[in-house]
Motif scaffolding. Structure first.
Motif, PDB file in Angstrom:
ATOM      1  N   ASP A  67       6.880  23.749 -22.344  1.00  0.00           N
ATOM      2  CA  ASP A  67       6.608  25.171 -23.115  1.00  0.00           C
ATOM      3  C   ASP A  67       4.738  24.762 -22.674  1.00  0.00           C
ATOM      4  O   ASP A  67       4.089  25.605 -22.455  1.00  0.00           O
ATOM      5  CB  ASP A  67       7.137  25.252 -24.164  1.00  0.00           C
ATOM      6  CG  ASP A  67       6.301  26.868 -24.122  1.00  0.00           C
ATOM      7  OD1 ASP A  67       6.156  27.433 -23.639  1.00  0.00           O
ATOM      8  OD2 ASP A  67       5.893  27.251 -25.684  1.00  0.00           O
ATOM      9  N   ALA A  71       2.286  26.500 -20.647  1.00  0.00           N
ATOM     10  CA  ALA A  71       1.363  27.527 -20.996  1.00  0.00           C
ATOM     11  C   ALA A  71      -0.185  26.940 -20.700  1.00  0.00           C
ATOM     12  O   ALA A  71      -0.435  27.944 -21.083  1.00  0.00           O
ATOM     13  CB  ALA A  71       1.553  27.682 -22.944  1.00  0.00           C
ATOM     14  N   SER A 111      15.842  26.738 -18.860  1.00  0.00           N
ATOM     15  CA  SER A 111      15.708  27.286 -19.626  1.00  0.00           C
ATOM     16  C   SER A 111      15.525  28.900 -19.598  1.00  0.00           C
ATOM     17  O   SER A 111      14.497  29.663 -19.884  1.00  0.00           O
ATOM     18  CB  SER A 111      14.649  27.076 -20.176  1.00  0.00           C
ATOM     19  OG  SER A 111      12.999  26.844 -19.159  1.00  0.00           O
ATOM     20  N   GLN A 114      14.193  31.459 -22.346  1.00  0.00           N
ATOM     21  CA  GLN A 114      13.102  30.793 -23.112  1.00  0.00           C
ATOM     22  C   GLN A 114      12.254  31.475 -23.201  1.00  0.00           C
ATOM     23  O   GLN A 114      11.677  31.545 -21.710  1.00  0.00           O
ATOM     24  CB  GLN A 114      13.716  29.792 -23.258  1.00  0.00           C
ATOM     25  CG  GLN A 114      14.408  29.277 -23.605  1.00  0.00           C
ATOM     26  CD  GLN A 114      15.657  28.092 -23.966  1.00  0.00           C
ATOM     27  OE1 GLN A 114      14.719  26.943 -24.124  1.00  0.00           O
ATOM     28  NE2 GLN A 114      16.555  27.577 -24.404  1.00  0.00           N
ATOM     29  N   MET A 115      10.799  30.596 -23.580  1.00  0.00           N
ATOM     30  CA  MET A 115       9.495  30.733 -23.498  1.00  0.00           C
ATOM     31  C   MET A 115       9.134  30.281 -21.935  1.00  0.00           C
ATOM     32  O   MET A 115       8.574  30.355 -21.464  1.00  0.00           O
ATOM     33  CB  MET A 115       8.941  30.518 -25.052  1.00  0.00           C
ATOM     34  CG  MET A 115       7.504  30.912 -24.783  1.00  0.00           C
ATOM     35  SD  MET A 115       6.993  32.965 -23.995  1.00  0.00           S
ATOM     36  CE  MET A 115       7.567  33.616 -25.213  1.00  0.00           C
ATOM     37  N   PRO A 116       9.125  29.095 -22.157  1.00  0.00           N
ATOM     38  CA  PRO A 116       8.781  28.364 -20.891  1.00  0.00           C
ATOM     39  C   PRO A 116       8.800  29.278 -19.461  1.00  0.00           C
ATOM     40  O   PRO A 116       7.843  29.878 -19.302  1.00  0.00           O
ATOM     41  CB  PRO A 116       9.169  26.923 -20.767  1.00  0.00           C
ATOM     42  CG  PRO A 116       9.520  26.453 -21.768  1.00  0.00           C
ATOM     43  CD  PRO A 116       9.730  28.144 -22.683  1.00  0.00           C
ATOM     44  N   ARG A 119       7.200  32.743 -19.803  1.00  0.00           N
ATOM     45  CA  ARG A 119       5.570  32.584 -18.766  1.00  0.00           C
ATOM     46  C   ARG A 119       5.464  32.646 -17.782  1.00  0.00           C
ATOM     47  O   ARG A 119       4.635  33.316 -17.392  1.00  0.00           O
ATOM     48  CB  ARG A 119       5.018  30.957 -19.897  1.00  0.00           C
ATOM     49  CG  ARG A 119       5.130  31.452 -21.100  1.00  0.00           C
ATOM     50  CD  ARG A 119       5.058  29.661 -21.475  1.00  0.00           C
ATOM     51  NE  ARG A 119       4.532  29.401 -23.458  1.00  0.00           N
ATOM     52  CZ  ARG A 119       3.342  30.447 -24.467  1.00  0.00           C
ATOM     53  NH1 ARG A 119       2.784  30.808 -23.748  1.00  0.00           N
ATOM     54  NH2 ARG A 119       3.986  29.600 -25.409  1.00  0.00           N
TER      55      ARG A 119
END
Length: 223
Positions: A67, A71, A111, A114-116, A119
């Motif tokens: 992440d 990011a 993932s 999930q956030m990664p 994004r």
């Protein structure tokens, strides 16, 4: 176990951010399979117990590392003259990110949701919307682009790492393969012999963008 005197002392000298940063460097050097808390603790000059104050386990650590990398890659704005151009710029940024951090590709594949992954999915999805794709086809279009980007970028990174580990020169390798293909029977292998010279001089980044153009061309035709 997590609150012994030694652990408290070590915990005070560490942060989750410093641990994740050290993990990223190790992942780049040795890969996901060889990253252990024992190796990481030596890099940080501490004990494994101190690391557990900040991360639950290896999966938590690798997810945080992924992440952080994603990011950073997506932190600055990516704007093109058209949605197509913006998608290509996003794709190239992902391509370069995975080239530098080859382990990210496999982590992202695990993932979903999930956030990664979000994004990366969100900016591409927004540009797919801007292309005027019908609502019922938004997911399949964005998914096709994401799958292509991760697949090609991941394979390119894997090839680069394999070449490095085996001390292979890219030009020599392409020459050998091209020569082998050109010596095949053209009646039995018309495609392979026909593209042998193209393979010898091909550019990975240009081929990658060419694939994006093919997908976007199909999207335009559907619209």
């Amino acid at each position: 176990m997590r609150k012994t005197g030694n652990s408290k002392r070590r915990q005070g000298s560490l942060t989750r951010e410093s641990i994740v940063d050290a993990a990223i460097k190790l992942l780049d050097e040795v890969g996901e399979g060889r990253l252990t808390f024992q190796v990481l603790s030596k890099r940080l000059s501490t004990g494994p117990g101190a690391i557990y104050w900040h991360v639950e386990n290896k999966d938590d650590l690798i997810a945080a590392a992924c992440d952080t990398v994603v990011a950073a890659a997506m932190s600055s704005s990516i704007v093109g003259e058209t949605p197509q151009e913006t998608i290509k710029r996003i794709a190239l940024r992902v391509f370069d990110m995975i080239d530098v951090h080859p382990w990210v590709g496999s982590v992202l594949s695990r993932s979903a949701g999930q956030m990664p992954m979000v994004r990366l999915l969100e900016p591409i999805g927004q540009q797919v919307q801007a292309l005027g794709v019908q609502q019922e086809k938004l997911w399949v279009t964005a998914s096709a682009l994401i799958s292509y980007v991760f697949g090609v970028a991941g394979q390119n990174a894997a090839n680069a790492r394999l070449a490095k580990e085996n001390d292979l020169d890219r030009t020599d390798y392409l020459d050998k393969v091209s020569t082998a293909w050109s010596q095949l029977d053209p009646l039995e292998y018309p495609f392979s012999t026909g593209v042998a010279q193209q393979f010898r001089i091909h550019d990975d980044r240009e081929d990658f963008l060419g694939g994006i153009d093919l997908i976007l061309g199909g999207v335009s035709q559907q619209r």
